[in-house]
Design a protein around this motif. Sequence first.
Motif, PDB file in Angstrom:
ATOM      1  N   MET A 133      54.131   8.293   9.569  1.00 50.07           N
ATOM      2  CA  MET A 133      55.555   8.335   9.909  1.00 50.07           C
ATOM      3  C   MET A 133      55.962   9.734  10.374  1.00 50.07           C
ATOM      4  O   MET A 133      56.735   9.878  11.325  1.00 50.07           O
TER       5      MET A 133
ATOM      6  N   TYR B  46      57.207  11.765  14.830  1.00 49.30           N
ATOM      7  CA  TYR B  46      58.433  12.399  15.332  1.00 49.30           C
ATOM      8  C   TYR B  46      58.581  13.880  15.028  1.00 49.30           C
ATOM      9  O   TYR B  46      59.243  14.613  15.770  1.00 49.30           O
TER      10      TYR B  46
ATOM     11  N   VAL C  95      67.200   1.924  13.754  1.00 50.54           N
ATOM     12  CA  VAL C  95      66.235   2.898  13.248  1.00 50.54           C
ATOM     13  C   VAL C  95      65.508   2.355  12.027  1.00 50.54           C
ATOM     14  O   VAL C  95      64.284   2.527  11.888  1.00 50.54           O
TER      15      VAL C  95
ATOM     16  N   GLU D 160      62.845  -0.014  13.136  1.00 48.72           N
ATOM     17  CA  GLU D 160      61.701   0.710  13.702  1.00 48.72           C
ATOM     18  C   GLU D 160      60.858   1.349  12.605  1.00 48.72           C
ATOM     19  O   GLU D 160      59.617   1.367  12.696  1.00 48.72           O
ATOM     20  N   ILE D 161      61.496   1.878  11.572  1.00 46.03           N
ATOM     21  CA  ILE D 161      60.743   2.438  10.439  1.00 46.03           C
ATOM     22  C   ILE D 161      59.929   1.349   9.753  1.00 46.03           C
ATOM     23  O   ILE D 161      58.740   1.538   9.435  1.00 46.03           O
TER      24      ILE D 161
ATOM     25  N   MET E 105      56.907   0.473  11.809  1.00 45.43           N
ATOM     26  CA  MET E 105      55.847   1.479  11.675  1.00 45.43           C
ATOM     27  C   MET E 105      55.076   1.289  10.377  1.00 45.43           C
ATOM     28  O   MET E 105      53.836   1.387  10.351  1.00 45.43           O
TER      29      MET E 105
ATOM     30  N   VAL F  25      55.149   0.668  19.376  1.00 43.39           N
ATOM     31  CA  VAL F  25      56.151   0.746  18.317  1.00 43.39           C
ATOM     32  C   VAL F  25      56.583   2.195  18.087  1.00 43.39           C
ATOM     33  O   VAL F  25      57.760   2.478  17.851  1.00 43.39           O
ATOM     34  N   ALA F  26      55.619   3.105  18.184  1.00 42.98           N
ATOM     35  CA  ALA F  26      55.898   4.507  17.864  1.00 42.98           C
ATOM     36  C   ALA F  26      56.778   5.179  18.907  1.00 42.98           C
ATOM     37  O   ALA F  26      57.471   6.149  18.590  1.00 42.98           O
TER      38      ALA F  26
ATOM     39  N   TYR G  29      60.441   4.515  18.091  1.00 42.65           N
ATOM     40  CA  TYR G  29      60.639   5.143  16.778  1.00 42.65           C
ATOM     41  C   TYR G  29      60.801   6.653  16.928  1.00 42.65           C
ATOM     42  O   TYR G  29      61.667   7.262  16.291  1.00 42.65           O
ATOM     43  N   CYS G  30      59.979   7.280  17.774  1.00 41.27           N
ATOM     44  CA  CYS G  30      60.055   8.730  17.986  1.00 41.27           C
ATOM     45  C   CYS G  30      61.431   9.125  18.514  1.00 41.27           C
ATOM     46  O   CYS G  30      62.071  10.040  17.989  1.00 41.27           O
TER      47      CYS G  30
ATOM     48  N   ASP H 243      64.384   7.428  18.577  1.00 42.12           N
ATOM     49  CA  ASP H 243      65.526   7.109  17.710  1.00 42.12           C
ATOM     50  C   ASP H 243      65.495   7.888  16.402  1.00 42.12           C
ATOM     51  O   ASP H 243      66.548   8.225  15.857  1.00 42.12           O
ATOM     52  N   MET H 244      64.318   8.163  15.877  1.00 39.69           N
ATOM     53  CA  MET H 244      64.232   8.938  14.638  1.00 39.69           C
ATOM     54  C   MET H 244      64.732  10.359  14.860  1.00 39.69           C
ATOM     55  O   MET H 244      65.450  10.922  14.017  1.00 39.69           O
TER      56      MET H 244
END
Length: 596
Positions: free
Chosen positions: A222, A226, A455, A458-459, A462, A482-483, A486-487, A489-490
């Motif tokens: 995780m 990001y 978010v 997405e977490i 992951m 997926v990542a 996630y990158c 938006d995180m």
Amino acid sequence: MSCDFVSCCFRINVPIEKCRTIGNWVGAFVAALILHYILLILGIPSDLLLVVVATGKVVQWALNSKADDGYNNVIQAEAGVTSFAENGSSSNDHNSDVSTTPHTNQNAGGSTSTILMMEESTGPSLVADPYDTSTSSLSQQQGDSHHNSPMTTPILPRPSAQQQRYYFLDNLKIFLTALVLTHHVSCAFGACGSAGWYLGVGDDDNDAVTAFSEALKIFTLMNQGYFMTLFFLISGFFTASSYDRKGKSSAMFLQDKVKRLLVPAVVCSYTANPLALLLSQWSRDQSLFYFPHAGACWYLYWLYIFCFAYTTLADEKAVQIPSVTSAANGQDNVIAEEQGVRDDDFNQQQSSASLSSPVEEHVAAADASSSQLFQFPSTTTRMVKYGLLFCGFYMLIVAILTGVHTFYGMPIFIGSFVNDIVMFTAGITAKQYGVFDRSIAEQLDVSLTCFRSIVAIEIAAMIIVGIFLMWSPIWYLVLGLVAGPYCVDMNLALLQIFQVTADSVSSLSRKLAKAAYTVYLIHPLIIVCVTAVYIEAYNALDGIQIEFDDDSPVSPTNIGNRDMAMGWVTVNILSRFICWPLAMCISRIPSLQGFL
């Protein structure tokens, strides 16, 4: 003509000349990729070449600095003789000559030097006027001193009552530095595989896998998605203002970056990083050998490369927000604070005032033009274009092309390379259009609750991919897609949270922010030291002996979930108690303050 590819990154139209420059950078990447494979065949780590080239840049900078110091000493000596000889001359005549003959820096493309000279020659009122939000009006103050001449009025863009840092970015930097430390402690306890760290326990390629080490793998997965890209975003945000502050002079800007980035990186690559490796070899009873390498300093080397690329792409004539600067004969921005100036207080205090002065009128025009020229990316654009396409699909292609876990020191995995480029560019764009001067939540096209729900999904995705698909045949494909979202938006979620909850400063946070850079430099050596002490203490106190194979720095010994968890907590706490105070002491050394 324009380049559509770059336009979707920078959100501006880029002239064809700049597209050629970008083409040159793509060619440089291909050449670096070919050289990377040649070095692999020869068995030479590519980051060693990076260290050697950076060493040459540092030596060149040191020689130039020494020559400049000698030249400045001569100039100062001559100035001292002239001043002594003219000691009886009238100071009034001298001031009059200076004020009527402004010294401009034509090479810088603007009149920053003019403004500074006018501050020295026309009195203190011109220095404070642009930021004065007291009851006296700006127009009245300007009228008191050469109001008919634009060359004698230092107009600054986006005036504010107080020049201060973006404190939430400082606090976010502290958080990310602490997270990097925790990430690498997790690597020391089996989260990064058999070759992911200098010294550790819990090799996942053997029987040392525990439920705790599996949880640490998800945790580091995780983080990897990001946290380093967010470092690049923050760095990109300050790169634009730093470049402007150097008069848009590539030579001055890059000299400063050599001092602040390459010098600490090179020093650590020859001292702290090899020492951590030697300590690991000693702890494992292996033969000792000295090997300079980038280690965690890969970020500094690549940040310098990004800054260099920015100087080749930055253009004074590029589409920008019409600002006070452009309205006042193209004068350059004069920024007193390296981390940026906020205009919130100014806007609040001046919202009800009439726009009676040219400064206020231009500020209002800049704000209006800002909203017209820049539109915050929609949720669809953010997730599909920047997430799935750039940070997902393109990153997957780069991972396939490089074929290994590192590329000139940079870890090639999710949340790297392409993601770093995208986020560095996003930081530049955020500075250019004042994105952080306004509420991030208000710029979203969906409600804050909806955004945070996205978010959270997405977490969860992951975590699911990390648990059920890790190292499966479709692992990289699914994880890459997926990542990517996630990158993006995180990063945005953390920026929004810190903007709302941590946009403040205290004496402690100021000290931590100043020490964060030094913590990043020294933390690998400290973690290895603490881990080595923990292993020695564990072997002395417990019946199970932690043993190492000859070819791996991570022990295959299974010490169980409880001991793994206790060791992880112990090393985490001790490393923090050593790193942060030590970094605060180092950063206070006068001779090092210009570098750290």
